[in-house]
Design a protein around this motif. Structure first.
Motif, PDB file in Angstrom:
ATOM      1  N   LEU A 286       0.828  -1.209   0.000  1.00  0.00           N
ATOM      2  CA  LEU A 286       0.000   0.000   0.000  1.00  0.00           C
ATOM      3  C   LEU A 286       0.864   1.261   0.000  1.00  0.00           C
ATOM      4  N   LEU A 287       1.955   1.250   0.744  1.00  0.00           N
ATOM      5  CA  LEU A 287       2.854   2.401   0.736  1.00  0.00           C
ATOM      6  C   LEU A 287       3.489   2.592  -0.642  1.00  0.00           C
ATOM      7  N   THR A 288       3.923   1.515  -1.237  1.00  0.00           N
ATOM      8  CA  THR A 288       4.530   1.598  -2.570  1.00  0.00           C
ATOM      9  C   THR A 288       3.510   2.067  -3.601  1.00  0.00           C
TER      10      THR A 288
ATOM     11  N   PHE B 188       3.623   5.569  -5.861  1.00  0.00           N
ATOM     12  CA  PHE B 188       3.520   5.646  -7.317  1.00  0.00           C
ATOM     13  C   PHE B 188       2.350   6.524  -7.754  1.00  0.00           C
ATOM     14  N   ILE B 189       1.259   6.465  -7.051  1.00  0.00           N
ATOM     15  CA  ILE B 189       0.104   7.322  -7.377  1.00  0.00           C
ATOM     16  C   ILE B 189       0.467   8.794  -7.179  1.00  0.00           C
ATOM     17  N   VAL B 190       1.163   9.117  -6.090  1.00  0.00           N
ATOM     18  CA  VAL B 190       1.570  10.501  -5.830  1.00  0.00           C
ATOM     19  C   VAL B 190       2.527  10.977  -6.919  1.00  0.00           C
ATOM     20  N   MET B 191       3.491  10.145  -7.321  1.00  0.00           N
ATOM     21  CA  MET B 191       4.437  10.527  -8.373  1.00  0.00           C
ATOM     22  C   MET B 191       3.719  10.709  -9.713  1.00  0.00           C
ATOM     23  N   PHE B 192       2.778   9.834 -10.008  1.00  0.00           N
ATOM     24  CA  PHE B 192       2.010   9.947 -11.242  1.00  0.00           C
ATOM     25  C   PHE B 192       1.219  11.252 -11.265  1.00  0.00           C
TER      26      PHE B 192
END
Length: 73
Positions: free
Chosen positions: A5-7, A11-15
């Motif tokens: 979930l952290l990973t 990735f969602i935040v970076m996207f």
């Protein structure tokens, strides 16, 4: 499960950050190798006359290129 979930969240935040940056810069997407222009092909179609949209883009680019701006000086 917590690591997943952290990973996934990272990735969602970076996207989202990349998407916001793209919207703010208002640039068109470009390939890393230069596309057809790098091998001397001016346009993707083999028609004799470019379409109206291309003519308008070329006209705007020519005006922008010939414009005197503080950045050019």
């Amino acid at each position: 499960m917590n690591i997943f979930l952290l990973t996934f969240g990272f990735f969602i935040v970076m996207f989202l950050a990349m998407a916001i940056g793209y919207v703010i810069q208002q640039k068109t997407l470009a390939g890393s190798c230069g596309g057809l222009g790098s091998i001397g092909i001016d346009k993707a179609c083999n028609c004799d006359n470019p379409c109206e949209k291309r003519k308008e883009r070329e006209r705007k680019a020519a005006l922008k290129e010939n414009a005197i701006d503080v950045k050019n000086i």
